[in-house]
Design a protein around this motif. Structure first.
Motif, PDB file in Angstrom:
ATOM      1  N   ILE A 158      16.312  -8.934 -12.024  1.00  0.00           N
ATOM      2  CA  ILE A 158      14.826  -8.924 -12.390  1.00  0.00           C
ATOM      3  C   ILE A 158      13.786 -10.099 -11.609  1.00  0.00           C
ATOM      4  CG2 ILE A 158      13.262  -9.307 -14.339  1.00  0.00           C
ATOM      5  CD1 ILE A 158      15.068  -7.843 -16.227  1.00  0.00           C
ATOM      6  N   ALA A 159      14.690 -11.289 -11.564  1.00  0.00           N
ATOM      7  CA  ALA A 159      13.919 -12.341 -11.064  1.00  0.00           C
ATOM      8  C   ALA A 159      13.855 -12.123  -9.669  1.00  0.00           C
ATOM      9  CB  ALA A 159      15.002 -13.637 -11.207  1.00  0.00           C
ATOM     10  N   ILE A 160      14.889 -11.504  -9.004  1.00  0.00           N
ATOM     11  CA  ILE A 160      14.732 -11.175  -7.521  1.00  0.00           C
ATOM     12  C   ILE A 160      13.820 -10.061  -7.199  1.00  0.00           C
ATOM     13  CG2 ILE A 160      16.396  -9.989  -5.653  1.00  0.00           C
ATOM     14  CD1 ILE A 160      18.798 -11.389  -6.612  1.00  0.00           C
ATOM     15  N   LEU A 161      13.648  -9.157  -8.180  1.00  0.00           N
ATOM     16  CA  LEU A 161      12.628  -8.008  -7.898  1.00  0.00           C
ATOM     17  C   LEU A 161      11.293  -8.594  -8.075  1.00  0.00           C
ATOM     18  CD1 LEU A 161      14.094  -5.067 -10.022  1.00  0.00           C
ATOM     19  CD2 LEU A 161      13.844  -5.101  -7.240  1.00  0.00           C
ATOM     20  N   LEU A 169      17.423 -16.876  -2.208  1.00  0.00           N
ATOM     21  CA  LEU A 169      18.643 -17.432  -2.065  1.00  0.00           C
ATOM     22  C   LEU A 169      19.314 -18.055  -3.142  1.00  0.00           C
ATOM     23  CD1 LEU A 169      17.992 -18.959   1.529  1.00  0.00           C
ATOM     24  CD2 LEU A 169      19.075 -16.808   1.303  1.00  0.00           C
ATOM     25  N   ALA A 170      18.677 -18.608  -3.775  1.00  0.00           N
ATOM     26  CA  ALA A 170      19.228 -19.508  -5.085  1.00  0.00           C
ATOM     27  C   ALA A 170      19.623 -18.439  -5.942  1.00  0.00           C
ATOM     28  CB  ALA A 170      18.224 -20.527  -5.518  1.00  0.00           C
ATOM     29  N   TYR A 171      19.009 -17.383  -6.439  1.00  0.00           N
ATOM     30  CA  TYR A 171      19.394 -16.312  -7.287  1.00  0.00           C
ATOM     31  C   TYR A 171      20.643 -15.770  -6.739  1.00  0.00           C
ATOM     32  CZ  TYR A 171      15.378 -17.435 -10.390  1.00  0.00           C
ATOM     33  OH  TYR A 171      14.628 -17.877 -11.316  1.00  0.00           O
ATOM     34  N   GLU A 172      20.411 -15.349  -5.594  1.00  0.00           N
ATOM     35  CA  GLU A 172      21.673 -14.532  -4.819  1.00  0.00           C
ATOM     36  C   GLU A 172      22.979 -15.389  -5.148  1.00  0.00           C
ATOM     37  OE1 GLU A 172      20.029 -13.425  -1.230  1.00  0.00           O
ATOM     38  OE2 GLU A 172      19.042 -11.650  -2.215  1.00  0.00           O
ATOM     39  N   LYS A 173      23.044 -16.512  -4.488  1.00  0.00           N
ATOM     40  CA  LYS A 173      24.226 -17.665  -4.521  1.00  0.00           C
ATOM     41  C   LYS A 173      24.523 -17.835  -5.930  1.00  0.00           C
ATOM     42  CE  LYS A 173      25.969 -21.045  -1.892  1.00  0.00           C
ATOM     43  NZ  LYS A 173      25.851 -22.045  -0.858  1.00  0.00           N
ATOM     44  N   TYR A 174      23.693 -18.283  -6.749  1.00  0.00           N
ATOM     45  CA  TYR A 174      24.135 -18.989  -7.928  1.00  0.00           C
ATOM     46  C   TYR A 174      23.778 -18.334  -9.297  1.00  0.00           C
ATOM     47  CZ  TYR A 174      24.507 -23.103  -4.819  1.00  0.00           C
ATOM     48  OH  TYR A 174      24.927 -24.027  -3.913  1.00  0.00           O
ATOM     49  N   GLY A 175      23.018 -17.415  -9.279  1.00  0.00           N
ATOM     50  CA  GLY A 175      22.814 -16.748 -10.521  1.00  0.00           C
ATOM     51  C   GLY A 175      21.591 -17.117 -11.105  1.00  0.00           C
ATOM     52  N   THR A 223      17.339 -20.532 -11.252  1.00  0.00           N
ATOM     53  CA  THR A 223      16.062 -20.964 -11.828  1.00  0.00           C
ATOM     54  C   THR A 223      15.938 -22.498 -11.737  1.00  0.00           C
ATOM     55  OG1 THR A 223      16.148 -19.009 -13.478  1.00  0.00           O
ATOM     56  CG2 THR A 223      14.797 -20.876 -14.159  1.00  0.00           C
ATOM     57  N   TYR A 224      17.036 -23.261 -12.183  1.00  0.00           N
ATOM     58  CA  TYR A 224      16.960 -24.610 -12.153  1.00  0.00           C
ATOM     59  C   TYR A 224      16.496 -25.202 -10.666  1.00  0.00           C
ATOM     60  CZ  TYR A 224      18.671 -29.369 -11.731  1.00  0.00           C
ATOM     61  OH  TYR A 224      18.500 -30.804 -11.606  1.00  0.00           O
ATOM     62  N   TYR A 240      12.262 -29.116   6.860  1.00  0.00           N
ATOM     63  CA  TYR A 240      13.389 -28.324   6.169  1.00  0.00           C
ATOM     64  C   TYR A 240      14.147 -28.612   5.084  1.00  0.00           C
ATOM     65  CZ  TYR A 240      17.907 -25.817   7.508  1.00  0.00           C
ATOM     66  OH  TYR A 240      19.096 -25.242   7.399  1.00  0.00           O
ATOM     67  N   ASP A 241      14.143 -27.779   4.228  1.00  0.00           N
ATOM     68  CA  ASP A 241      14.829 -28.054   2.972  1.00  0.00           C
ATOM     69  C   ASP A 241      15.800 -26.723   2.625  1.00  0.00           C
ATOM     70  OD1 ASP A 241      15.640 -29.273   0.414  1.00  0.00           O
ATOM     71  OD2 ASP A 241      13.712 -28.393  -0.429  1.00  0.00           O
ATOM     72  N   PRO A 242      17.002 -26.916   3.228  1.00  0.00           N
ATOM     73  CA  PRO A 242      18.062 -25.829   2.876  1.00  0.00           C
ATOM     74  C   PRO A 242      18.561 -25.737   1.534  1.00  0.00           C
ATOM     75  CG  PRO A 242      19.143 -27.375   4.142  1.00  0.00           C
ATOM     76  CD  PRO A 242      17.752 -28.036   3.956  1.00  0.00           C
ATOM     77  N   LEU A 243      19.076 -24.834   1.053  1.00  0.00           N
ATOM     78  CA  LEU A 243      19.579 -24.525  -0.180  1.00  0.00           C
ATOM     79  C   LEU A 243      20.997 -24.936   0.058  1.00  0.00           C
ATOM     80  CD1 LEU A 243      19.605 -23.080  -3.074  1.00  0.00           C
ATOM     81  CD2 LEU A 243      20.735 -21.090  -2.056  1.00  0.00           C
ATOM     82  N   ILE A 244      21.445 -25.812  -0.941  1.00  0.00           N
ATOM     83  CA  ILE A 244      22.876 -26.634  -0.936  1.00  0.00           C
ATOM     84  C   ILE A 244      23.842 -25.555  -1.257  1.00  0.00           C
ATOM     85  CG2 ILE A 244      21.898 -28.830  -1.199  1.00  0.00           C
ATOM     86  CD1 ILE A 244      22.240 -28.670  -4.135  1.00  0.00           C
TER      87      ILE A 244
END
Length: 71
Positions: free
Chosen positions: A4-7, A38-44, A49-50, A67-71
């Motif tokens: 739902i968040a991704i949608l 990316l955060a939702y897809e990788k970490y749930g 959300t955090y 530049y601030d990549p996802l860790i």
């Protein structure tokens, strides 16, 4: 919840952001919405959300952005 968040983020990217922010005005790369996807897809949902909230809190005139990549 993650789906739902991704949608909602994809809906925002395709429909809403074009009317609210014409052009590219994000101070970060990747943009906050791309970062959130990316955060939702990788970490749930919970960690995604955090990380999304942390990123949005950085989006202010006192942070230089860049530049601030996802860790």
């Amino acid at each position: 919840m993650t789906k739902i968040a991704i949608l909602l983020i994809k809906f925002y990217q395709k429909v809403i952001s074009k009317y609210i922010i014409p052009g590219k005005h994000c101070r970060f790369y990747p943009t906050c919405s791309e970062y959130s996807l990316l955060a939702y897809e990788k970490y749930g949902f919970i960690k995604g959300t955090y990380l999304t909230v942390q990123r949005i809190l950085k989006c202010n005139p006192f942070h230089k952005g860049g530049y601030d990549p996802l860790i």
